[in-house]
Scaffold this motif. Structure first.
Motif, mmCIF file in Angstrom:
data_model
loop_
_atom_site.group_PDB
_atom_site.id
_atom_site.type_symbol
_atom_site.label_atom_id
_atom_site.label_comp_id
_atom_site.label_asym_id
_atom_site.label_seq_id
_atom_site.Cartn_x
_atom_site.Cartn_y
_atom_site.Cartn_z
ATOM 1 N N GLN A 1 55.263 40.852 82.187
ATOM 2 C CA GLN A 1 53.668 41.588 82.164
ATOM 3 C C GLN A 1 53.622 41.447 83.314
ATOM 4 O O GLN A 1 53.303 42.946 84.171
ATOM 5 C CB GLN A 1 52.701 40.945 81.004
ATOM 6 C CG GLN A 1 51.436 41.713 81.509
ATOM 7 C CD GLN A 1 50.395 41.022 80.699
ATOM 8 O OE1 GLN A 1 50.767 40.054 79.150
ATOM 9 N NE2 GLN A 1 49.609 41.841 80.300
ATOM 10 N N LEU B 1 57.303 37.569 77.401
ATOM 11 C CA LEU B 1 56.340 38.556 77.890
ATOM 12 C C LEU B 1 54.758 38.664 78.449
ATOM 13 O O LEU B 1 55.372 39.200 79.198
ATOM 14 C CB LEU B 1 55.207 37.814 76.529
ATOM 15 C CG LEU B 1 54.129 39.065 75.796
ATOM 16 C CD1 LEU B 1 54.709 40.594 76.425
ATOM 17 C CD2 LEU B 1 53.101 39.089 75.065
ATOM 18 N N THR C 1 52.677 46.260 78.273
ATOM 19 C CA THR C 1 53.768 45.237 78.552
ATOM 20 C C THR C 1 55.306 45.844 77.512
ATOM 21 O O THR C 1 56.372 45.734 77.794
ATOM 22 C CB THR C 1 53.694 43.970 78.593
ATOM 23 O OG1 THR C 1 52.809 43.563 79.321
ATOM 24 C CG2 THR C 1 54.791 43.129 78.881
ATOM 25 N N VAL C 2 54.927 45.808 76.464
ATOM 26 C CA VAL C 2 56.006 46.233 75.525
ATOM 27 C C VAL C 2 55.734 47.603 74.930
ATOM 28 O O VAL C 2 57.635 48.108 75.462
ATOM 29 C CB VAL C 2 55.227 45.702 74.289
ATOM 30 C CG1 VAL C 2 56.276 46.370 73.266
ATOM 31 C CG2 VAL C 2 55.065 44.290 73.773
ATOM 32 N N GLU D 1 49.236 43.337 77.125
ATOM 33 C CA GLU D 1 50.417 42.786 76.348
ATOM 34 C C GLU D 1 51.378 44.126 75.096
ATOM 35 O O GLU D 1 52.605 44.783 75.283
ATOM 36 C CB GLU D 1 50.319 41.587 75.366
ATOM 37 C CG GLU D 1 50.173 39.995 75.673
ATOM 38 C CD GLU D 1 49.760 39.312 74.820
ATOM 39 O OE1 GLU D 1 49.887 40.025 73.921
ATOM 40 O OE2 GLU D 1 49.525 38.292 75.171
ATOM 41 N N LEU E 1 57.171 37.175 69.906
ATOM 42 C CA LEU E 1 57.698 36.752 70.472
ATOM 43 C C LEU E 1 57.013 35.703 71.911
ATOM 44 O O LEU E 1 56.223 34.537 71.505
ATOM 45 C CB LEU E 1 56.800 37.641 72.009
ATOM 46 C CG LEU E 1 57.217 39.109 71.227
ATOM 47 C CD1 LEU E 1 56.442 40.453 72.449
ATOM 48 C CD2 LEU E 1 58.343 39.950 70.595
#
Length: 70
Positions: free
Chosen positions: A29, A25, A40-41, A37, A20
């Motif tokens: 976030q 990212l 976040t995804v 992380e 990524l």
């Protein structure tokens, strides 16, 4: 024989590995208010699915005729 049970937090999940853009990212976030992380995804994926549901709902509503007297 080793147990194949996953910890409660990992049930129903699969392990994936991918590259990524770190700037993207970090931005996601911050925008999502995620602590990790991974969170976040997961939140981003949830938002994609939610967006599809919203679009489907809007499309369904677009065909409705509303009675202005109601």
């Amino acid at each position: 024989m080793a147990s194949t049970k996953r910890p409660a937090g990992r049930r129903g999940k699969v392990r994936k590995e991918f590259w990524l853009d770190p700037k993207a990212l970090r931005r996601a976030q911050a925008l999502l208010g995620a602590e990790t992380e991974r969170e976040t995804v997961e939140r981003a994926l949830d938002l994609v699915a939610f967006g599809a549901e919203v679009r489907a709902g809007v499309a369904a509503l677009a065909g409705l005729r509303l009675d202005p007297r109601a």
